[in-house]
Design a protein around this motif. Structure first.
Motif, PDB file in Angstrom:
ATOM      1  N   ARG A 183       7.698   7.236  10.574  1.00  0.00           N
ATOM      2  CA  ARG A 183       6.266   7.252  10.873  1.00  0.00           C
ATOM      3  C   ARG A 183       5.609   8.564  10.440  1.00  0.00           C
ATOM      4  N   LYS A 238       8.670  -4.938   4.863  1.00  0.00           N
ATOM      5  CA  LYS A 238       7.350  -4.334   5.065  1.00  0.00           C
ATOM      6  C   LYS A 238       6.715  -4.848   6.352  1.00  0.00           C
ATOM      7  N   ILE A 239       6.797  -6.151   6.580  1.00  0.00           N
ATOM      8  CA  ILE A 239       6.231  -6.740   7.801  1.00  0.00           C
ATOM      9  C   ILE A 239       6.949  -6.197   9.032  1.00  0.00           C
ATOM     10  N   TRP A 268       7.912  -1.185  13.917  1.00  0.00           N
ATOM     11  CA  TRP A 268       8.155   0.247  13.822  1.00  0.00           C
ATOM     12  C   TRP A 268       6.866   1.066  13.801  1.00  0.00           C
ATOM     13  N   GLY A 269       5.741   0.406  13.586  1.00  0.00           N
ATOM     14  CA  GLY A 269       4.475   1.122  13.495  1.00  0.00           C
ATOM     15  C   GLY A 269       4.326   1.926  12.228  1.00  0.00           C
ATOM     16  N   ILE A 270       5.076   1.551  11.178  1.00  0.00           N
ATOM     17  CA  ILE A 270       5.002   2.248   9.886  1.00  0.00           C
ATOM     18  C   ILE A 270       4.172   1.387   8.948  1.00  0.00           C
ATOM     19  N   THR A 271       2.976   1.835   8.657  1.00  0.00           N
ATOM     20  CA  THR A 271       2.028   1.022   7.891  1.00  0.00           C
ATOM     21  C   THR A 271       1.876   1.457   6.445  1.00  0.00           C
ATOM     22  N   LYS A 272       2.190   2.718   6.152  1.00  0.00           N
ATOM     23  CA  LYS A 272       1.980   3.235   4.786  1.00  0.00           C
ATOM     24  C   LYS A 272       3.227   2.987   3.942  1.00  0.00           C
ATOM     25  N   THR A 320       4.814   0.339   0.655  1.00  0.00           N
ATOM     26  CA  THR A 320       4.520  -0.594  -0.425  1.00  0.00           C
ATOM     27  C   THR A 320       5.792  -1.288  -0.877  1.00  0.00           C
ATOM     28  N   GLN A 337       5.904  -2.632   9.764  1.00  0.00           N
ATOM     29  CA  GLN A 337       4.543  -2.576  10.308  1.00  0.00           C
ATOM     30  C   GLN A 337       4.503  -3.055  11.756  1.00  0.00           C
ATOM     31  N   GLN A 338       5.133  -4.189  12.029  1.00  0.00           N
ATOM     32  CA  GLN A 338       4.997  -4.813  13.341  1.00  0.00           C
ATOM     33  C   GLN A 338       5.904  -4.202  14.401  1.00  0.00           C
TER      34      GLN A 338
END
Length: 455
Positions: free
Chosen positions: A173, A186-187, A193-197, A199, A190-191
């Motif tokens: 993060r 990626k999903i 681990w809270g890691i959004t950045k 690709t 995001q969902q």
């Protein structure tokens, strides 16, 4: 380093000194093809690349010959097998942390650092600390989750697995950005681990993985026939698979055996017993119906702790219709082996269910259809009855092999389904690594310039 290809022209050299980027692998550099590809693409786009990791197998020749890629090797941990397992783990982590941090500090100042994960401990906190102190952009390339791999040898509820996961999540993060190998990963990042950045950058085959001409295949099989009798023939310019006639014409033998290839780490997370059972079934069926099935030559590459166990099992069975070989193939010969085969088998079963097997990418690059064991992310690469076959059990693999090779080679060549396999694999091969990399990865490294341009 010598030789770089200047045709593309380093894009940053026209503006001045090339910017530095460090690529970190807490492992054998030669066994990290994706990070080698990152280094080559960064060099091609005008960066000076420091590739950090351990010695072992040689990195690919293009990396060794690139004058803008510098290999920086760390001192590997000593043999700790005499220590209790838990103590050995902590000693190894401390050793790796010290030498990784020392290697980074004594290197050049960087615009960005790209870390392969896993392994993330101690690499993620060490690289984050270095980047924080030197104001370097910290990027993570997620290949899998280290905690899920650790859980294979311990258990999911083990305290070390929990700590490992927390470290990956926390420092993942804190990264400025990252890449991952599947949409499913990626999903999940995001969902859960809270890691959004992050690709998605799919693996693509290296240029050395490509189909062979019949001439190239014949010459390679001749080379193998000098080492393995099952590839040889009585004639001097003939193999069990190919033949050159007096007029110089080359042709595939109508009575040739089938060639099956697989690559495995010979570990418990790649269950070779599945393939062993399928080969035993094939031996039995071929014994009953010799006119309907060809002899089968199976080449399994790789090294690992269970290799001796399974090769001894095969030797005890004394098969008459299936020959199993376990050679060590060089980096030059392995792509030729794949391109000469009739079918590939992948036993990779992801610890997280979210990564994809690089070996399948290499097989597709060589024009080889694949039968692969199912797990959730696999259909992002292998599409059943479109470019390959997916199985879930040893019985399903046995049936797939018998269906694929029934009537081989005559009937195989007229099965309409198989035409689609090769056509779809050709479409896959058209999308090269560097073109995908420039779209998905390059913006992470040119972030500062893009931001400055917008301002």
């Amino acid at each position: 380093m010598s030789g770089g290809d200047e045709q593309d022209g380093p894009k940053h050299e026209e503006e001045g000194k090339r910017e530095q980027v460090t690529v970190v692998v807490l492992g054998d550099l030669g066994h990290s093809p994706r990070m080698n590809y990152h280094a080559l693409s960064l060099s091609r786009e005008g960066y000076e690349v420091n590739l950090v990791g351990y010695t072992g197998s040689k990195p690919q020749i293009e990396v060794l010959n690139d004058e803008h890629i510098t290999l920086r090797y760390m001192r590997p941990p000593p043999n700790l097998s005499s220590l209790p397992r838990l103590i050995a783990f902590f000693v190894k982590v401390l050793w790796q942390a010290f030498f990784l941090f020392f290697t980074l500090l004594t290197g050049p100042c960087n615009k960005a650092l790209l870390l392969q994960n896993p392994p993330g401990v101690p690499a993620m906190p060490v690289c984050w600390l270095y980047c924080f102190l030197t104001r370097t952009r910290f990027l993570v390339d997620w290949h899998n989750y280290g905690y899920s791999i650790l859980a294979l040898s311990l258990r999911k509820s083990h305290p070390l697995v929990y700590i490992y996961r927390m470290i990956e999540r926390t420092f993942g993060r804190l990264a400025h950005g990252g890449l991952c190998v599947t949409k499913a990963m990626k999903i999940d990042l995001q969902q859960n681990w809270g890691i959004t950045k992050v690709t998605v950058l799919y693996d693509r085959p290296a240029e050395r993985f490509h189909p062979l001409t019949l001439e190239e295949k014949h010459n390679f099989l001749l080379k193998l026939s000098s080492q393995y009798p099952c590839f040889s023939s009585d004639s001097p310019d003939k193999t069990a698979f190919t033949e050159r006639y007096a007029d110089g014409r080359l042709a595939l033998c109508e009575d040739r055996p089938a060639l099956l290839v697989s690559s495995t780490s010979w570990t418990e997370d790649e269950d070779f017993s599945i393939l062993f059972h399928a080969l035993q079934d094939y031996e039995n069926v071929r014994h009953q119906f010799p006119d309907h099935y060809p002899p089968l030559i199976v080449v399994v590459t790789g090294k690992g702790p269970l290799k001796v166990h399974y090769t001894s099992l095969v030797a005890d069975r004394q098969w008459s219709h299936v020959v199993l070989l376990t050679p060590w193939m060089t980096a030059e010969d392995y792509p030729k082996l794949l391109a000469s085969a009739d079918l590939g088998v992948c036993l990779h079963f992801s610890s997280s269910g979210l990564d994809l097997p690089m070996k399948v990418v290499d097989m597709f690059g060589s024009g080889l259809p694949v039968a692969a064991i199912y797990y959730p992310a696999l259909p992002e690469l292998v599409k059943h009855n479109e470019n390959g076959l997916i199985f879930k059990t040893k019985e399903e693999l046995a049936n797939l092999l018998q269906d694929w090779f029934r009537g081989f080679p005559q009937e195989t060549e007229i099965k309409e389904t198989y035409y689609d396999f090769y056509k779809n694999i050709d479409e896959f091969r058209k999308l090269q690594w560097h073109s995908c990399w420039t779209c998905n990865a390059l913006p992470l490294f040119s972030y500062g310039k893009q931001k400055h341009a917008k301002e």
